[in-house]
Design an enzyme around this catalytic site. Structure first.
Site, short mmCIF file in Angstrom:
data_model
loop_
_atom_site.label_atom_id
_atom_site.label_comp_id
_atom_site.label_asym_id
_atom_site.label_seq_id
_atom_site.Cartn_x
_atom_site.Cartn_y
_atom_site.Cartn_z
N HIS A 211 4.39 -1.41 9.40
CA HIS A 211 3.51 -0.97 8.32
C HIS A 211 2.80 0.36 8.51
CE1 HIS A 211 4.05 -4.69 6.17
NE2 HIS A 211 3.76 -5.37 7.27
N LYS B 57 14.40 -7.27 2.72
CA LYS B 57 13.02 -7.61 2.38
C LYS B 57 12.74 -7.07 0.98
CE LYS B 57 8.40 -7.64 4.27
NZ LYS B 57 7.49 -7.14 5.28
N ASN C 264 8.06 -3.76 1.15
CA ASN C 264 7.34 -3.45 2.38
C ASN C 264 6.43 -2.26 2.12
OD1 ASN C 264 7.26 -4.22 5.35
ND2 ASN C 264 7.36 -2.00 5.45
N HIS D 181 -1.36 -8.40 10.41
CA HIS D 181 -0.64 -8.80 9.19
C HIS D 181 -1.16 -7.97 8.01
CE1 HIS D 181 1.28 -11.25 6.12
NE2 HIS D 181 0.10 -11.41 5.54
#
Length: 139
Positions: free
Chosen positions: A29, A57, A60, A130
């Site tokens: 990230h 995914k 993101n 997270h």
């Protein structure tokens, strides 16, 4: 001497494993140089997929800041948010990569969007582990 060395190795392994979620967060990230045109390349080179699979995914988010600036959100640069999360007190420039086509790696193709948003993260101790979401305003 052997006992001391063994204890040092055990402590080092414990600290290393505690930092693994933070390292994964940074890899997935944080990218100061990210741009909307680099989603395919960065997602592929970092191996970002749905956890434990080769499935592309869906979305993101990359935070365009250095790791130290994002880590500050877990301290004085953030405040408590829903469900044990933390929200940044200042917005960050981010790039959101959304899946356009493809189901499985390496055929994932993404469309990038650049925005400035507050980030909502989960912290463990003083470290982000997270990325939950981004929000337009603190209200």
């Amino acid at each position: 001497m052997r006992i001391s060395f063994a204890c040092l190795l055990l402590l080092s392994a414990t600290v290393s494993s505690m930092n693994e979620p933070h390292r994964k967060f940074v890899k997935q990230h944080i990218n100061l140089e990210m741009s909307v045109n680099r989603c395919d390349q960065v997602m592929g080179s970092k191996g970002i997929t749905e956890t434990g699979s080769n499935t592309c995914k869906d979305t993101n988010t990359f935070i365009r800041a250095n790791s130290a600036e994002v880590t500050k959100v877990c301290g004085k640069a953030g405040k408590p948010y829903d469900g044990g999360l933390t929200i940044s007190l200042q917005p960050f420039p981010i790039v959101v990569c959304t899946l356009k086509t493809g189901n499985n790696k390496p055929k994932c193709q993404y469309k990038g969007k650049s925005v400035t948003r507050y980030i909502v993260i989960r912290c463990e101790g003083d470290y982000p582990v997270h990325f939950a979401k981004d929000v337009f305003s603190l209200g």
